[in-house]
Scaffold this active site. Sequence first.
Site, PDB file in Angstrom:
ATOM      1  N   HIS A  81     -58.889 -38.089  -2.253  1.00 57.41           N
ATOM      2  CA  HIS A  81     -59.845 -37.573  -3.229  1.00 57.41           C
ATOM      3  C   HIS A  81     -60.402 -36.270  -2.680  1.00 57.41           C
ATOM      4  CE1 HIS A  81     -62.817 -37.734  -6.504  1.00 57.41           C
ATOM      5  NE2 HIS A  81     -63.608 -37.145  -5.621  1.00 57.41           N
ATOM      6  N   CYS A  82     -60.184 -35.186  -3.409  1.00 59.90           N
ATOM      7  CA  CYS A  82     -60.586 -33.857  -2.942  1.00 59.90           C
ATOM      8  C   CYS A  82     -61.960 -33.496  -3.517  1.00 59.90           C
ATOM      9  CB  CYS A  82     -59.547 -32.812  -3.362  1.00 59.90           C
ATOM     10  SG  CYS A  82     -59.968 -31.139  -2.834  1.00 59.90           S
TER      11      CYS A  82
END
Length: 267
Positions: free
Chosen positions: A130-131
């Site tokens: 998850h960025c």
Amino acid sequence: MWLGVPWGTGCLVRAAHTGLSWGITVVLFLHPTDLQKLEERGELLQPLLFVSLVLCSVVLYFIVSLMDPGYVERDDDEKEAASKEEKVMISRQGPSTVRLRRCGYCFLKQPMRAKHCQSCQHCVRRYDHHCPWIENCVGERNHPLFIFYLAVQLVVLLWAVQVAWSGLSFEQSWTWFQHNALLLLSFLVIVTFTVVVTLLLVSHLYLASCNTTTWEFMSRHRISYLRQCEAENPFDQGIFRNLWRFFCACRLVSWEHLYTRAEGNAV
């Protein structure tokens, strides 16, 4: 499949990215850099190309940020969310030896290599990470585009480093600092982001060439299908086939098929 435009943190992050990109671009044109000198002489090709690259990087950012990273769809009537071609591949294997598990959070049947993201509250196919900078997961659908975005962003940053440096003369006077503080700050920000994006791009290209993900690389000991597998990476088909599958596959992949063929025993 596109996501609805989210409010809250996502909007703030995207606004910050857009504002920073265009703010630094304006600073580079307002100071005596090579771009400003070319513009003053009427040579507009390079300034227009630079602005076009910045625009391209911002557009790619929004595409990667807002697109579906590969959410696992609800398996109504015990049907997996897979394409017709993927279902045919699975059916040709005969009785499957790979047991899919239910997600403990959303209770969906997870395909192999999927993981539940607690930030997005979704299970994501071929989950990478998850960025927080794009406020979205990087998964099977948007991972190739994420790498392309990083490549374009790196080109912009390297060019911006050269442009910002061309406007710095480093005169030892308070007046110079007052007039060039924004340019100096922009140069430091650009250099910082250049290092970060370079490391990200190199690491993701390496992972793609090995057909593995950040999650699998960092947490192998916690992942059942890797911990119980004799092969170090059951999905590795060689660099060229891995890269071809990663960048050129236009459909979701049945990783159970590759795993069964590589390992030959149950998870």
